[in-house]
Design an enzyme around this catalytic site. Sequence first.
Site, PDB file in Angstrom:
ATOM      1  N   GLY A  15       2.873  18.833 -29.621  1.00  0.00           N
ATOM      2  CA  GLY A  15       1.727  19.215 -28.789  1.00  0.00           C
ATOM      3  C   GLY A  15       1.885  18.729 -27.352  1.00  0.00           C
ATOM      4  O   GLY A  15       1.671  19.511 -26.402  1.00  0.00           O
ATOM      5  N   GLU A 166      13.887  17.171 -30.635  1.00  0.00           N
ATOM      6  CA  GLU A 166      13.569  15.942 -29.926  1.00  0.00           C
ATOM      7  C   GLU A 166      14.823  15.435 -29.216  1.00  0.00           C
ATOM      8  O   GLU A 166      15.934  15.591 -29.701  1.00  0.00           O
ATOM      9  CB  GLU A 166      13.015  14.902 -30.899  1.00  0.00           C
ATOM     10  CG  GLU A 166      11.602  15.258 -31.325  1.00  0.00           C
ATOM     11  CD  GLU A 166      11.006  14.250 -32.281  1.00  0.00           C
ATOM     12  OE1 GLU A 166      11.312  13.060 -32.191  1.00  0.00           O
ATOM     13  OE2 GLU A 166      10.221  14.690 -33.147  1.00  0.00           O
ATOM     14  N   LEU A 222      10.830  27.463 -41.402  1.00  0.00           N
ATOM     15  CA  LEU A 222      11.361  26.665 -42.517  1.00  0.00           C
ATOM     16  C   LEU A 222      12.834  26.989 -42.734  1.00  0.00           C
ATOM     17  O   LEU A 222      13.662  26.105 -42.983  1.00  0.00           O
ATOM     18  CB  LEU A 222      10.587  26.955 -43.809  1.00  0.00           C
ATOM     19  CG  LEU A 222       9.116  26.513 -43.863  1.00  0.00           C
ATOM     20  CD1 LEU A 222       8.524  26.860 -45.225  1.00  0.00           C
ATOM     21  CD2 LEU A 222       8.982  25.017 -43.620  1.00  0.00           C
ATOM     22  N   PHE A 227      18.663  25.781 -42.581  1.00  0.00           N
ATOM     23  CA  PHE A 227      20.043  26.119 -42.211  1.00  0.00           C
ATOM     24  C   PHE A 227      20.675  25.018 -41.356  1.00  0.00           C
ATOM     25  O   PHE A 227      21.838  24.668 -41.527  1.00  0.00           O
ATOM     26  CB  PHE A 227      20.083  27.464 -41.450  1.00  0.00           C
ATOM     27  CG  PHE A 227      20.256  28.655 -42.351  1.00  0.00           C
ATOM     28  CD1 PHE A 227      19.318  28.950 -43.336  1.00  0.00           C
ATOM     29  CD2 PHE A 227      21.365  29.482 -42.227  1.00  0.00           C
ATOM     30  CE1 PHE A 227      19.468  30.053 -44.182  1.00  0.00           C
ATOM     31  CE2 PHE A 227      21.530  30.578 -43.068  1.00  0.00           C
ATOM     32  CZ  PHE A 227      20.585  30.869 -44.042  1.00  0.00           C
ATOM     33  N   CYS A 277      11.222  16.378 -39.490  1.00  0.00           N
ATOM     34  CA  CYS A 277      11.118  17.777 -39.933  1.00  0.00           C
ATOM     35  C   CYS A 277      12.081  18.207 -41.035  1.00  0.00           C
ATOM     36  O   CYS A 277      11.658  18.848 -41.989  1.00  0.00           O
ATOM     37  CB  CYS A 277      11.304  18.689 -38.744  1.00  0.00           C
ATOM     38  SG  CYS A 277       9.974  18.543 -37.561  1.00  0.00           S
ATOM     39  N   PHE A 278      13.371  17.894 -40.895  1.00  0.00           N
ATOM     40  CA  PHE A 278      14.347  18.523 -41.795  1.00  0.00           C
ATOM     41  C   PHE A 278      14.018  18.283 -43.259  1.00  0.00           C
ATOM     42  O   PHE A 278      13.932  19.209 -44.057  1.00  0.00           O
ATOM     43  CB  PHE A 278      15.764  18.020 -41.495  1.00  0.00           C
ATOM     44  CG  PHE A 278      16.409  18.650 -40.290  1.00  0.00           C
ATOM     45  CD1 PHE A 278      15.759  19.635 -39.574  1.00  0.00           C
ATOM     46  CD2 PHE A 278      17.675  18.269 -39.879  1.00  0.00           C
ATOM     47  CE1 PHE A 278      16.337  20.227 -38.460  1.00  0.00           C
ATOM     48  CE2 PHE A 278      18.277  18.850 -38.768  1.00  0.00           C
ATOM     49  CZ  PHE A 278      17.605  19.820 -38.057  1.00  0.00           C
TER      50      PHE A 278
HETATM   51  N1  NAD Z   1       8.687  16.679 -34.022  1.00  0.00           N
HETATM   52  C1  NAD Z   1       9.434  17.763 -33.916  1.00  0.00           C
HETATM   53  O1  NAD Z   1      10.568  17.724 -33.432  1.00  0.00           O
HETATM   54  C2  NAD Z   1       8.900  19.113 -34.360  1.00  0.00           C
HETATM   55  C3  NAD Z   1       9.585  20.266 -33.966  1.00  0.00           C
HETATM   56  C4  NAD Z   1       9.070  21.489 -34.350  1.00  0.00           C
HETATM   57  C5  NAD Z   1       7.927  21.559 -35.121  1.00  0.00           C
HETATM   58  N2  NAD Z   1       7.288  20.409 -35.517  1.00  0.00           N
HETATM   59  C6  NAD Z   1       6.063  20.531 -36.300  1.00  0.00           C
HETATM   60  O2  NAD Z   1       4.958  20.344 -35.414  1.00  0.00           O
HETATM   61  C7  NAD Z   1       3.883  19.687 -36.104  1.00  0.00           C
HETATM   62  C8  NAD Z   1       3.466  18.441 -35.364  1.00  0.00           C
HETATM   63  O3  NAD Z   1       4.584  17.550 -35.327  1.00  0.00           O
HETATM   64  P1  NAD Z   1       4.608  16.276 -34.390  1.00  0.00           P
HETATM   65  O4  NAD Z   1       5.984  15.709 -34.491  1.00  0.00           O
HETATM   66  O5  NAD Z   1       4.075  16.623 -33.040  1.00  0.00           O
HETATM   67  O6  NAD Z   1       3.541  15.350 -35.159  1.00  0.00           O
HETATM   68  P2  NAD Z   1       2.842  14.020 -34.629  1.00  0.00           P
HETATM   69  O7  NAD Z   1       2.503  13.233 -35.830  1.00  0.00           O
HETATM   70  O8  NAD Z   1       3.679  13.408 -33.535  1.00  0.00           O
HETATM   71  O9  NAD Z   1       1.494  14.535 -33.933  1.00  0.00           O
HETATM   72  C9  NAD Z   1       0.427  15.099 -34.630  1.00  0.00           C
HETATM   73  C10 NAD Z   1      -0.867  14.624 -33.983  1.00  0.00           C
HETATM   74  O10 NAD Z   1      -1.962  15.338 -34.560  1.00  0.00           O
HETATM   75  C11 NAD Z   1      -3.082  14.481 -34.568  1.00  0.00           C
HETATM   76  N3  NAD Z   1      -4.106  14.991 -35.498  1.00  0.00           N
HETATM   77  C12 NAD Z   1      -4.049  15.110 -36.851  1.00  0.00           C
HETATM   78  N4  NAD Z   1      -5.176  15.653 -37.325  1.00  0.00           N
HETATM   79  C13 NAD Z   1      -5.980  15.893 -36.261  1.00  0.00           C
HETATM   80  C14 NAD Z   1      -7.278  16.466 -36.115  1.00  0.00           C
HETATM   81  N5  NAD Z   1      -7.963  16.905 -37.166  1.00  0.00           N
HETATM   82  N6  NAD Z   1      -7.795  16.538 -34.883  1.00  0.00           N
HETATM   83  C15 NAD Z   1      -7.109  16.106 -33.812  1.00  0.00           C
HETATM   84  N7  NAD Z   1      -5.874  15.582 -33.869  1.00  0.00           N
HETATM   85  C16 NAD Z   1      -5.298  15.474 -35.087  1.00  0.00           C
HETATM   86  C17 NAD Z   1      -2.504  13.146 -34.985  1.00  0.00           C
HETATM   87  O11 NAD Z   1      -3.366  12.083 -34.633  1.00  0.00           O
HETATM   88  C18 NAD Z   1      -1.171  13.138 -34.218  1.00  0.00           C
HETATM   89  O12 NAD Z   1      -1.278  12.464 -32.985  1.00  0.00           O
HETATM   90  C19 NAD Z   1       4.382  19.436 -37.524  1.00  0.00           C
HETATM   91  O13 NAD Z   1       3.958  20.500 -38.357  1.00  0.00           O
HETATM   92  C20 NAD Z   1       5.886  19.481 -37.371  1.00  0.00           C
HETATM   93  O14 NAD Z   1       6.530  19.865 -38.554  1.00  0.00           O
HETATM   94  C21 NAD Z   1       7.755  19.188 -35.130  1.00  0.00           C
END
Ligand code: NAD
Length: 467
Positions: A15, A166, A222, A227, A277-278
């Site tokens: 985000g 990341e 996914l 992959f 993630c993986f």
């Molecule tokens: N980290 C990566 O490299 C990556 C890459 C692609 C996709 N994703 C996907 O993106 C999604 C988020 O991953 P991330 O690494 O950013 O997770 P993260 O844990 O760093 O961040 C998620 C945030 O959401 C907040 N949150 C949870 N419930 C909430 C609610 N009801 N209201 C408000 N805030 C809320 C949490 O407090 C947390 O800060 C996951 O589904 C992940 O699989 C991650």
Amino acid sequence: MTIKNICCIGAGYVGGPTMAVVAQKCPYITVTIVDINASRIAAWNNEDLSKLPVFEPGLDNIVDEARGRNLFFSTDVDKAIDEADMIFISVNTPTKTYGKGKGMAADLKYIELCARQIAKVSKSNKIVVEKSTLPVRTASAIKSILNHTGNGVQFQILSNPEFLAEGTAIDDLLNPDRILIGGDDSIEGQKAIQALVDIYANWVSKDKILTTNVWSSELSKLTANAFLAQRVSSINAISQLCEKSGADVNEVAKAIGMDSRIGSKFLKASVGFGGSCFQKDILNLVYIAKTYGLNEVADYWEQVIIMNDYQKQRFSDNIVSTLYNTVSGKKITFFGWAFKKDTNDTRESAAIKVADNLLSEQANISVYDPKVVEERIYADLDYLGTRSENENKALLTVHNNPYEASKESHAIAVLTEWDEFKTYDWQKIYDSMYKPAFIFDGRGILDIQTLEKIGFVCYKIGSGAKI
Ligand SMILES: NC(=O)c1ccc[n+]([C@@H]2O[C@H](COP(=O)([O-])OP(=O)(O)OC[C@H]3O[C@@H](n4cnc5c(N)ncnc54)[C@H](O)[C@@H]3O)[C@@H](O)[C@H]2O)c1
């Protein structure tokens, strides 16, 4: 339909950077990132840009440019939802730790809570975008919750999975290989897709923006992660064969990677992949396949995880057997704790499992990582519950300086491929260690010939047996 106001729920590793880039590239859109974690939001608002909760090269400059102009971080989730035309859901979707699907399925409770909150607060029509990685057909569950508000508000659900990695997130966001947007066939659905396409088109060329149906988009994310992880497990499987046979995995990887059908990326042998993630996404894929009764499909993908677990285990086993079958009371220095270089993220990092194995053998571990803070390292270990918090503190120490960390150690293990490790004064490190001084390079980044000249006894993952 021109989007003027975006809300992103979830200020995490996805985000934060994703929306910072949207705000930078679209100054006409107000972007508000909200989170229930108040300390995380406070960190995003910190004047000192080195204190942002996510470390990514280049992120600080983008936040500096857009924050306060059209990029805002807030804990007022309701207000941001109410004001938005488009809402991104970017909350965590961890593996379930309870009930049906425990240890495999994605836990969708945070997603559902978001959907319910959007349903409760919204007074005007909205486009809701799944940014989180979700099981295929989650959009229909979100839709069902949103459509039962009974207050006449119309919602369109889009799937727009994030493919950033990341460590290179900003570059990936600025120059993506592709943007994927899944939506409904209906006229309203197509309008919603177009609204999101128009946002990305501010900096991504149109031929890189793919539009599909929602299920293809959800499943593509996914599949992409499966992959990628499969390539790592494949080369890691070969790394052991190299060690036994005298081949060198880097040479093998180069030779096969020059085949255009195979390609050269993601062929670096290592102590095992990590990251949030993986593993979770493959487990989720395995679970979905099983749900459809596709057991052979599930078994095939599960093997990627089994291989990865094995790679971590054999790395720590090798340290124990090399150090004369006991590490009890011996000091082993870890260079690196993050799951990869250029990030402070440690989720599922191989270092955690390797440390846990060695601590169970009563080793003393000292850790140096350029970006990971002490509290995070202890939290990662404590979370496993293998031993008490006090025992973890007694057995493992964290240092801010690599030379301090490695002083009087029996062995050094490289767990993360941080560039700075290559430039250390290795003679100085050698001089301060017990002899024989061992190095276990779990990332294959060090110049073994030079180290051997200094006097180190070296093990490099995937390189013909030296020890
Ligand atoms: N980290 C990566 O490299 C990556 C890459 C692609 C996709 N994703 C996907 O993106 C999604 C988020 O991953 P991330 O690494 O950013 O997770 P993260 O844990 O760093 O961040 C998620 C945030 O959401 C907040 N949150 C949870 N419930 C909430 C609610 N009801 N209201 C408000 N805030 C809320 C949490 O407090 C947390 O800060 C996951 O589904 C992940 O699989 C991650």
